[in-house]
Design an enzyme around this catalytic site. Structure first.
Site, PDB file in Angstrom:
ATOM      1  CE  LYS A 174      38.343  72.328  77.647  1.00  0.00           C
ATOM      2  NZ  LYS A 174      38.901  71.869  79.336  1.00  0.00           N
ATOM      3  N   GLY A 219      35.747  67.320  79.432  1.00  0.00           N
ATOM      4  CA  GLY A 219      37.102  67.371  79.011  1.00  0.00           C
ATOM      5  C   GLY A 219      38.140  67.307  80.233  1.00  0.00           C
ATOM      6  CG  LEU A 263      25.818  58.368  78.182  1.00  0.00           C
ATOM      7  CD1 LEU A 263      25.758  57.085  77.744  1.00  0.00           C
ATOM      8  CD2 LEU A 263      24.733  59.165  77.616  1.00  0.00           C
ATOM      9  NE  ARG A 264      30.588  62.837  78.295  1.00  0.00           N
ATOM     10  CZ  ARG A 264      30.735  64.366  78.023  1.00  0.00           C
ATOM     11  NH1 ARG A 264      29.866  65.193  78.208  1.00  0.00           N
ATOM     12  NH2 ARG A 264      31.812  64.633  77.962  1.00  0.00           N
TER      13      ARG A 264
END
Length: 269
Positions: A72, A131, A156-157
């Site tokens: 995505k 996403g 991190l994300r």
């Protein structure tokens, strides 16, 4: 699905990885037949190497595409342009003639409006940071959610999503779990419906589940048990598909008719 493919048949499809389970071809081929559209919808299950090799070719020959995990975000660099929502969210799940859109975002807004309406004063906990999480977090923020807490396995994300939300003027932070006591909305955008603790569900006003096989996941079962309002993964899948068809054709089959078809075919349970 079309009985006969001919010179004028338009190509649509889904791009993703490990997506054998998907219901998208059933949904869209049913819609094409119902609407009398000369088109076919196929699945392109691609690993990263194949994706990089053929994405430009697919974009040239397909009239429209849907995009799912894990592409995505990656697909955006291959497009000519993206609409306002997908640009802000930095994720695309629908493509029409090399332009990108995010109908996950539209589906969450549509469905939450029906269940609750204005989100002012609600604290929203989003499990996951991919996403789908981005689309949900932006949709809930735009509906007035007072704060967004991202709960994810890796920081991190989660940090990237929090920074993106805050950059757009929203109030976002990372949490290990939900610790509020009222006015909570919980979103599971991960493949694991058990990731949301039961005590968190009990305190919720609304739970939102992206997993749709089975439709009644553990999260949805617990929501029903405690009398909590919910939006299940099938509702999201179908509504985002309907929104995609509106982009492609300016018309669509109703959510209810598609869901009825899927149950009649025993494709969902």
């Amino acid at each position: 699905m079309l009985e006969e493919i001919n010179y004028d048949t338009k190509l649509f499809g889904l791009i993703g990885k490990n997506i054998k389970y998907t219901l998208s071809p059933y949904i869209h081929n049913f819609s094409f037949t119902t609407l009398g559209i000369n088109a076919v919808y196929l699945v392109f299950d691609l690993d990263e190497m194949k994706f990089n090799r053929i994405i430009n070719g697919l974009l040239e020959i397909a009239e429209g595409l849907n995009v799912t995990i894990p592409y995505k975000e990656e697909v955006m660099k291959y497009l000519d342009n993206t609409d306002t929502y997908s640009t802000r969210i930095q994720a695309v799940n629908t493509i029409y003639k090399k332009s990108g859109y995010n109908t996950d975002y539209l589906a969450i807004k549509n469905l939450v409006r029906k269940k609750i309406g204005n989100m002012s004063g609600y604290e929203c906990y989003v499990y996951g940071a991919g996403g789908a999480a981005k689309a949900a977090a932006f949709a809930l923020s735009e509906l007035g959610c007072s704060s967004i807490s991202i709960v994810n396995r890796t920081n991190l994300r989660a940090n990237e999503l929090v920074e993106l939300l805050n950059k757009n003027g929203y109030n976002a932070s990372i949490k290990e779990n939900c610790n509020s006591t009222s006015n909570i909305v919980v979103v599971n955008s991960t493949p694991n419906p058990s990731v949301v603790p039961e005590n968190c569900i009990q305190k919720s006003e609304l739970v939102i589940e992206f997993v749709y096989k089975p439709v009644e996941t553990e999260l949805i079962k617990n929501a029903k048990k405690y009398g909590i309002k919910y939006i299940d993964g099938l509702e999201i899948l179908v509504n985002q598909a309907v929104e995609a068809e509106k982009i492609w054709f300016n018309k669509s089959v109703s959510d209810e008719k598609i869901i009825e078809y899927l149950y009649a075919r025993k494709l969902v349970w």
